[in-house]
Design an enzyme around this catalytic site. Structure first.
Site, PDB file in Angstrom:
ATOM      1  N   LYS A 115       0.827  -1.213   0.000  1.00  0.00           N
ATOM      2  CA  LYS A 115       0.000   0.000   0.000  1.00  0.00           C
ATOM      3  C   LYS A 115       0.855   1.253   0.000  1.00  0.00           C
ATOM      4  O   LYS A 115       0.480   2.263  -0.596  1.00  0.00           O
ATOM      5  CB  LYS A 115      -0.980  -0.014   1.174  1.00  0.00           C
ATOM      6  CG  LYS A 115      -2.012  -1.115   1.024  1.00  0.00           C
ATOM      7  CD  LYS A 115      -3.378  -0.765   1.569  1.00  0.00           C
ATOM      8  CE  LYS A 115      -4.365  -1.850   1.148  1.00  0.00           C
ATOM      9  NZ  LYS A 115      -5.639  -1.808   1.835  1.00  0.00           N
ATOM     10  N   LYS A 197      -4.650 -11.693  -7.703  1.00  0.00           N
ATOM     11  CA  LYS A 197      -5.964 -11.919  -7.097  1.00  0.00           C
ATOM     12  C   LYS A 197      -7.012 -10.930  -7.609  1.00  0.00           C
ATOM     13  O   LYS A 197      -6.686  -9.803  -7.978  1.00  0.00           O
ATOM     14  CB  LYS A 197      -5.875 -11.903  -5.559  1.00  0.00           C
ATOM     15  CG  LYS A 197      -5.745 -10.549  -4.932  1.00  0.00           C
ATOM     16  CD  LYS A 197      -6.075 -10.590  -3.426  1.00  0.00           C
ATOM     17  CE  LYS A 197      -6.234  -9.165  -2.911  1.00  0.00           C
ATOM     18  NZ  LYS A 197      -6.812  -9.024  -1.616  1.00  0.00           N
ATOM     19  N   LYS A 200     -10.982  -5.487  -5.422  1.00  0.00           N
ATOM     20  CA  LYS A 200     -11.982  -4.451  -5.654  1.00  0.00           C
ATOM     21  C   LYS A 200     -11.352  -3.156  -6.140  1.00  0.00           C
ATOM     22  O   LYS A 200     -12.028  -2.301  -6.660  1.00  0.00           O
ATOM     23  CB  LYS A 200     -12.882  -4.230  -4.435  1.00  0.00           C
ATOM     24  CG  LYS A 200     -12.244  -4.018  -3.089  1.00  0.00           C
ATOM     25  CD  LYS A 200     -13.359  -3.702  -2.080  1.00  0.00           C
ATOM     26  CE  LYS A 200     -13.234  -4.414  -0.757  1.00  0.00           C
ATOM     27  NZ  LYS A 200     -12.229  -3.849   0.150  1.00  0.00           N
TER      28      LYS A 200
HETATM   29  P1  ATP Z   1      -8.315  -4.200  -2.069  1.00  0.00           P
HETATM   30  O1  ATP Z   1      -8.332  -4.817  -3.433  1.00  0.00           O
HETATM   31  O2  ATP Z   1      -8.871  -2.818  -2.033  1.00  0.00           O
HETATM   32  O3  ATP Z   1      -7.006  -4.358  -1.347  1.00  0.00           O
HETATM   33  P2  ATP Z   1      -9.686  -6.528  -1.256  1.00  0.00           P
HETATM   34  O4  ATP Z   1     -10.605  -6.844  -2.379  1.00  0.00           O
HETATM   35  O5  ATP Z   1      -8.450  -7.334  -1.108  1.00  0.00           O
HETATM   36  O6  ATP Z   1      -9.374  -5.000  -1.219  1.00  0.00           O
HETATM   37  P3  ATP Z   1     -10.314  -6.543   1.590  1.00  0.00           P
HETATM   38  O7  ATP Z   1     -11.271  -5.570   2.174  1.00  0.00           O
HETATM   39  O8  ATP Z   1      -8.875  -6.339   1.862  1.00  0.00           O
HETATM   40  O9  ATP Z   1     -10.579  -6.661   0.041  1.00  0.00           O
HETATM   41  O10 ATP Z   1     -10.691  -8.009   2.016  1.00  0.00           O
HETATM   42  C1  ATP Z   1     -11.900  -8.424   2.558  1.00  0.00           C
HETATM   43  C2  ATP Z   1     -11.851  -9.926   2.740  1.00  0.00           C
HETATM   44  O11 ATP Z   1     -11.948 -10.577   1.463  1.00  0.00           O
HETATM   45  C3  ATP Z   1     -10.561 -10.436   3.376  1.00  0.00           C
HETATM   46  O12 ATP Z   1     -10.854 -11.476   4.301  1.00  0.00           O
HETATM   47  C4  ATP Z   1      -9.775 -10.957   2.205  1.00  0.00           C
HETATM   48  O13 ATP Z   1      -8.879 -11.956   2.604  1.00  0.00           O
HETATM   49  C5  ATP Z   1     -10.870 -11.488   1.295  1.00  0.00           C
HETATM   50  N1  ATP Z   1     -10.480 -11.450  -0.136  1.00  0.00           N
HETATM   51  C6  ATP Z   1     -10.179 -10.345  -0.834  1.00  0.00           C
HETATM   52  N2  ATP Z   1      -9.902 -10.648  -2.129  1.00  0.00           N
HETATM   53  C7  ATP Z   1     -10.026 -11.996  -2.241  1.00  0.00           C
HETATM   54  C8  ATP Z   1      -9.875 -12.926  -3.349  1.00  0.00           C
HETATM   55  N3  ATP Z   1      -9.542 -12.531  -4.561  1.00  0.00           N
HETATM   56  N4  ATP Z   1     -10.099 -14.241  -3.104  1.00  0.00           N
HETATM   57  C9  ATP Z   1     -10.448 -14.645  -1.863  1.00  0.00           C
HETATM   58  N5  ATP Z   1     -10.615 -13.830  -0.796  1.00  0.00           N
HETATM   59  C10 ATP Z   1     -10.407 -12.512  -0.960  1.00  0.00           C
END
Ligand code: ATP
Ligand code: LTN
Length: 334
Positions: A115, A197, A200
């Site tokens: 980040k 991965k 969002k």
């Molecule tokens: P950003 O992309 O903004 O970093 P993010 O999509 O990774 O956000 P978070 O808010 O950090 O989302 O994560 C929320 C939950 O979703 C966490 O428990 C994280 O481990 C899970 N998660 C996020 N992306 C994935 C993915 N691609 N596959 C499985 N689990 C996920």
């Protein structure tokens, strides 16, 4: 233990539109575990401001996320669903735990490094101590288990280290939490670059399926998913695009990847993509309908927000008072 049940804590940031990865990796497991544990599901809005946010957008997204928790099947009368910023104990415990966490430990956090690289113009102290606030979230409720996607494992480890350090200095104070990482959906990959991965914050809207995407959009994104030129529907690392589609299919249908492979034997990628799209549409339809219904019931959601913040604060204060006493803060005069 609360009401003879072990305690579960988890949270998500309201920093964007949730993706299928968030749902299959986290939210869906929360629902599966919610009967077995006494659960706290938090919208971690205090974590969100470690990165600049537009205030009106953050407020709107936080409410949408809280509504989504309920729409996904978490009963807010049984599970404590609330905003982090409504329970002051999170920030208070985080301050104390900051004094029991070393700079060197925080320097090793990969999420901080990622980040900081991404937001080089705003490397603030909150971003650095983000894991300490997360430790406070979890330890405040004496959580036994924390369901998260695999990317959060390192934050769970530092939480355990902080808790053990505090316990060895002051005697048994915190429960040592365990991460819970579900098998199906633990890491859903981007549809456009299956080596990273699904996220969002991805700039390419075709890379992620958003939970609120309509059926046509979902089918179109699946149809465009990047695969390979092997022409074989096999579940193996050398074919990450196909493997990801099979993972999504399994997580949405409850079938194992092996069963999915058998089902598609002799079929082409076009058919696989179509079937994945349809499985995702049926998985998300009830969720989307429930969101639409709940959004109309403002008074109900408002009552949940108020009641659950009070419930969370009750448990949070129990731990906080104990910790304040142990570190030597003066007793309150009643
Ligand atoms: P950003 O992309 O903004 O970093 P993010 O999509 O990774 O956000 P978070 O808010 O950090 O989302 O994560 C929320 C939950 O979703 C966490 O428990 C994280 O481990 C899970 N998660 C996020 N992306 C994935 C993915 N691609 N596959 C499985 N689990 C996920
Ligand atoms: N860091 C997590 C969100 C989060 C969390 C928590 C998850 C904040 N506090 C406590 C589990 C328990 C994330 O970005 N996914």
């Amino acid at each position: 233990m609360i009401n003879d049940k072990k305690v579960l804590f988890s949270g998500m940031q309201a920093t964007g539109n949730l993706t299928l990865g968030n749902y299959l990796g986290a939210l869906k497991n929360w629902v599966a575990l919610s009967d077995e544990y006494e659960c706290f599901y938090c919208v971690v809005d205090e974590h969100s401001i470690t990165v600049r946010q537009d205030p009106a957008t953050l407020r709107r997204r936080a409410r949408a996320l809280l509504t989504l928790y309920i729409a996904a099947g978490l009963d807010p009368e049984k599970n404590c669903i609330y905003y982090q910023s409504h329970v002051s104990g999170h920030a208070e415990l985080a301050w104390i735990l900051n004094c029991f966490t070393y700079m060197g430990e925080l320097n090793r956090m990969t999420q901080f490094k990622d980040k900081a690289a991404k937001h080089a113009d705003n490397i603030n102290a909150g971003l650095f101590t983000y894991p300490v606030l997360m430790a406070a979230d979890i330890l405040l409720y004496q959580a036994d288990v924390v369901p998260v996607g695999i990317d959060q494992k390192q934050h769970l480890e530092i939480t355990r280290d902080i808790a053990m350090r505090f316990n060895s200095l002051y005697g048994e104070t915190f429960t040592i939490p365990e991460p819970y990482i579900g098998k199906a959906g633990a890491k859903i990959m981007s549809l456009q670059s299956p080596d990273k991965k699904m996220s969002k914050s991805d700039e390419n809207p075709n890379a992620s399926i958003y939970l609120m995407d309509d059926p046509d959009t979902i089918l179109r994104k699946c149809k465009r998913a990047v695969t390979d030129s092997e022409g074989c529907i096999c579940y193996r690392d050398e074919q990450p695009g196909v493997k990801n589609l099979l993972n999504i299919y399994s997580a949405c249908t409850g079938k194992t990847p092996e069963e999915a492979v058998a089902e598609f034997s002799g079929k082409g990628y076009g058919e696989l993509k179509m079937a994945v799209g349809e499985a995702v549409v049926s998985q998300l339809r009830p969720l989307q309908e429930e969101v639409a219904r709940l959004e109309k019931d403002k008074a109900y959601i408002d009552r949940i927000i108020k009641d659950n913040a009070e419930k969370a604060a009750y448990y949070a204060n129990k731990t906080l008072r104990k910790v304040q006493r142990k570190v030597g803060f003066p007793d309150r005069i009643r």
